[in-house]
Write a protein that holds these residues in place. Sequence first.
Motif, short mmCIF file in Angstrom:
data_model
loop_
_atom_site.label_atom_id
_atom_site.label_comp_id
_atom_site.label_asym_id
_atom_site.label_seq_id
_atom_site.Cartn_x
_atom_site.Cartn_y
_atom_site.Cartn_z
N ALA A 1 19.22 -8.08 -5.76
CA ALA A 1 18.23 -6.76 -5.59
C ALA A 1 17.16 -6.59 -6.52
O ALA A 1 16.09 -6.34 -6.42
N PHE A 2 17.70 -7.03 -7.95
CA PHE A 2 17.04 -6.64 -9.04
C PHE A 2 15.83 -7.99 -8.99
O PHE A 2 14.49 -7.45 -9.06
N ALA A 3 15.97 -9.03 -8.38
CA ALA A 3 15.15 -9.99 -8.20
C ALA A 3 13.92 -9.61 -7.31
O ALA A 3 12.70 -9.72 -7.40
N ILE A 4 14.54 -9.15 -6.09
CA ILE A 4 13.72 -8.78 -4.92
C ILE A 4 12.68 -7.62 -5.39
O ILE A 4 11.49 -7.56 -4.98
N GLY A 5 13.33 -6.51 -5.86
CA GLY A 5 12.48 -5.34 -6.18
C GLY A 5 11.47 -5.65 -7.41
O GLY A 5 10.34 -5.20 -7.58
N TRP A 6 11.82 -6.67 -8.51
CA TRP A 6 10.82 -7.16 -9.54
C TRP A 6 9.83 -7.82 -8.93
O TRP A 6 8.49 -7.42 -9.29
N VAL A 7 9.92 -8.54 -7.92
CA VAL A 7 8.70 -9.46 -7.42
C VAL A 7 7.84 -8.28 -6.52
O VAL A 7 6.65 -8.50 -6.80
N ILE A 8 8.53 -7.42 -5.73
CA ILE A 8 7.74 -6.50 -5.01
C ILE A 8 6.91 -5.49 -5.92
O ILE A 8 5.61 -5.24 -5.82
N GLN A 9 7.67 -5.30 -6.99
CA GLN A 9 6.88 -4.23 -8.22
C GLN A 9 5.55 -5.09 -8.67
O GLN A 9 4.47 -4.48 -9.10
N LYS A 10 5.83 -6.21 -8.99
CA LYS A 10 4.70 -6.99 -9.54
C LYS A 10 3.67 -7.56 -8.81
O LYS A 10 2.61 -8.02 -9.19
N THR A 11 3.98 -7.56 -7.40
CA THR A 11 2.70 -7.99 -6.50
C THR A 11 2.02 -6.84 -5.72
O THR A 11 1.22 -6.18 -6.29
N ILE A 12 2.82 -6.24 -4.81
CA ILE A 12 2.16 -5.11 -4.15
C ILE A 12 2.56 -3.68 -4.81
O ILE A 12 1.72 -2.68 -4.53
N GLY A 13 3.46 -3.74 -5.58
CA GLY A 13 3.79 -2.28 -6.17
C GLY A 13 4.78 -1.77 -5.39
O GLY A 13 4.68 -1.50 -4.18
N PHE A 14 5.81 -1.27 -6.19
CA PHE A 14 7.03 -0.69 -5.48
C PHE A 14 6.92 1.03 -5.80
O PHE A 14 7.16 1.66 -4.94
N ARG A 15 6.56 1.16 -6.86
CA ARG A 15 6.43 2.71 -7.34
C ARG A 15 5.00 3.42 -7.21
O ARG A 15 4.25 2.46 -7.58
#
Length: 420
Positions: free
Chosen positions: A381-395
């Motif tokens: 979950a951390f890896a998936i969330g981190w990649v999303i945050q660093k690419t399209i942005g999660f927050r």
Amino acid sequence: MDQGNTAFLLIMAALVLLMTPGLAFFYGGLVKAKSVISMMMMSFGAIGLIGVLWVLYGYAIAFPGAEGLVAPWSIDWSAIGLTSLLEVPEDAAFPPLAFVAFQATFAIITVALISGAIADRAKFGAWMIFAAIWATIVYFPVASWVFNFGLADDGSFAYGGWTTFGMQEAFGVGVIDFAGGTAVHINAGAAALALALVLGKRVGFSKGAHVPHNPPFVLLGAGLLWFGWFGFNSGSELAADGTAALAWVNTLAAPAAALLAWLIVEKIKDGKPTSVGAASGAVAGLVAITPACAALTPGWAIVLGLIAGAVCALAIDLKFKFGFDDSLDVVGIHLVGGLIGTLYLGFFANNTGLIYSGDPTQLMVQAIAAFTVLIYSFVLAFAIGWVIQKTIGFRITNEDELAGVDTAVHGEDAYKLETV
């Protein structure tokens, strides 16, 4: 085919599906007024997304049959799209699709539970991408570990995931997880902790800074969750029998005790018992009894509820001590409650628990399963969330958070105040 058991299983599945809208109300009442639509939409988004993925390939991953023992990542290719499950075998207790439907609702609620940790600050699109990936590489395989098993005519394991069949073969006892303490609650709680760390703290995060905007919503949501949970636990027996009845009674007793324990802790800590505390205590008890509902006497279920309610009431403050913003206490209730219920069985499970057998093996296998799922889910979950945050942005941006997630993300307001 037993039409009575078929009807029982389909009704139980409908009850469990109702839990996700119930969760939407529970979570929706806990957030601020400008975030309630965003919060509820993450639950409804999970219904749509996971419902489709389950039919397309989720079931095929989670229930590959005997092949799951040899290769947990294997897929029953014949079950893709469920076309191979349309026919009902003559000796079946219920149609295969009834079981598919029941297990689908577990996948949906597990994903939806995670969303409470990122309330007030997550993009809806990013959440949906995370949910799809996490369900595919975490929930579906973990469900296979826990729920994919078959029994021989003598009641022994014929095949299964490593937590059941594998542990049975290695240690003489398999993990007891009747309705998903590991697969649902520890799994979701660990993922929630990971996402809370990836997204960081809300603006102005501190104790007392964010209060529930609508406690009646919270109580309504808790009531719907409790109602649906009878399907969650009793339905996991897959038959209307004495075990299902025991699970039903324990699903009443443990949450009731947890509710009281939470209120007592609140009174001692803060001077006042609250409605949100009552709702949270009930949910903590429901979480803890989930793996244990068919393996405890009602008396031990009450003790479990008292422990879970008191410990979870204290555990929700860990986020302030350790500095992670788990917005709606998914970690304090689901991760901690799931661990309590799973490990409690090592001591008090009928016949195999330490106090009955004098043998710590059941406790050992419970701990192995619990912490394996915790670590596996957290890391991925951390890896998936981190990649999303660093690419399209999660927050979302701080400005949008302060203005309100509902308007920024969905273009809607939960409450319209019209002036004449």
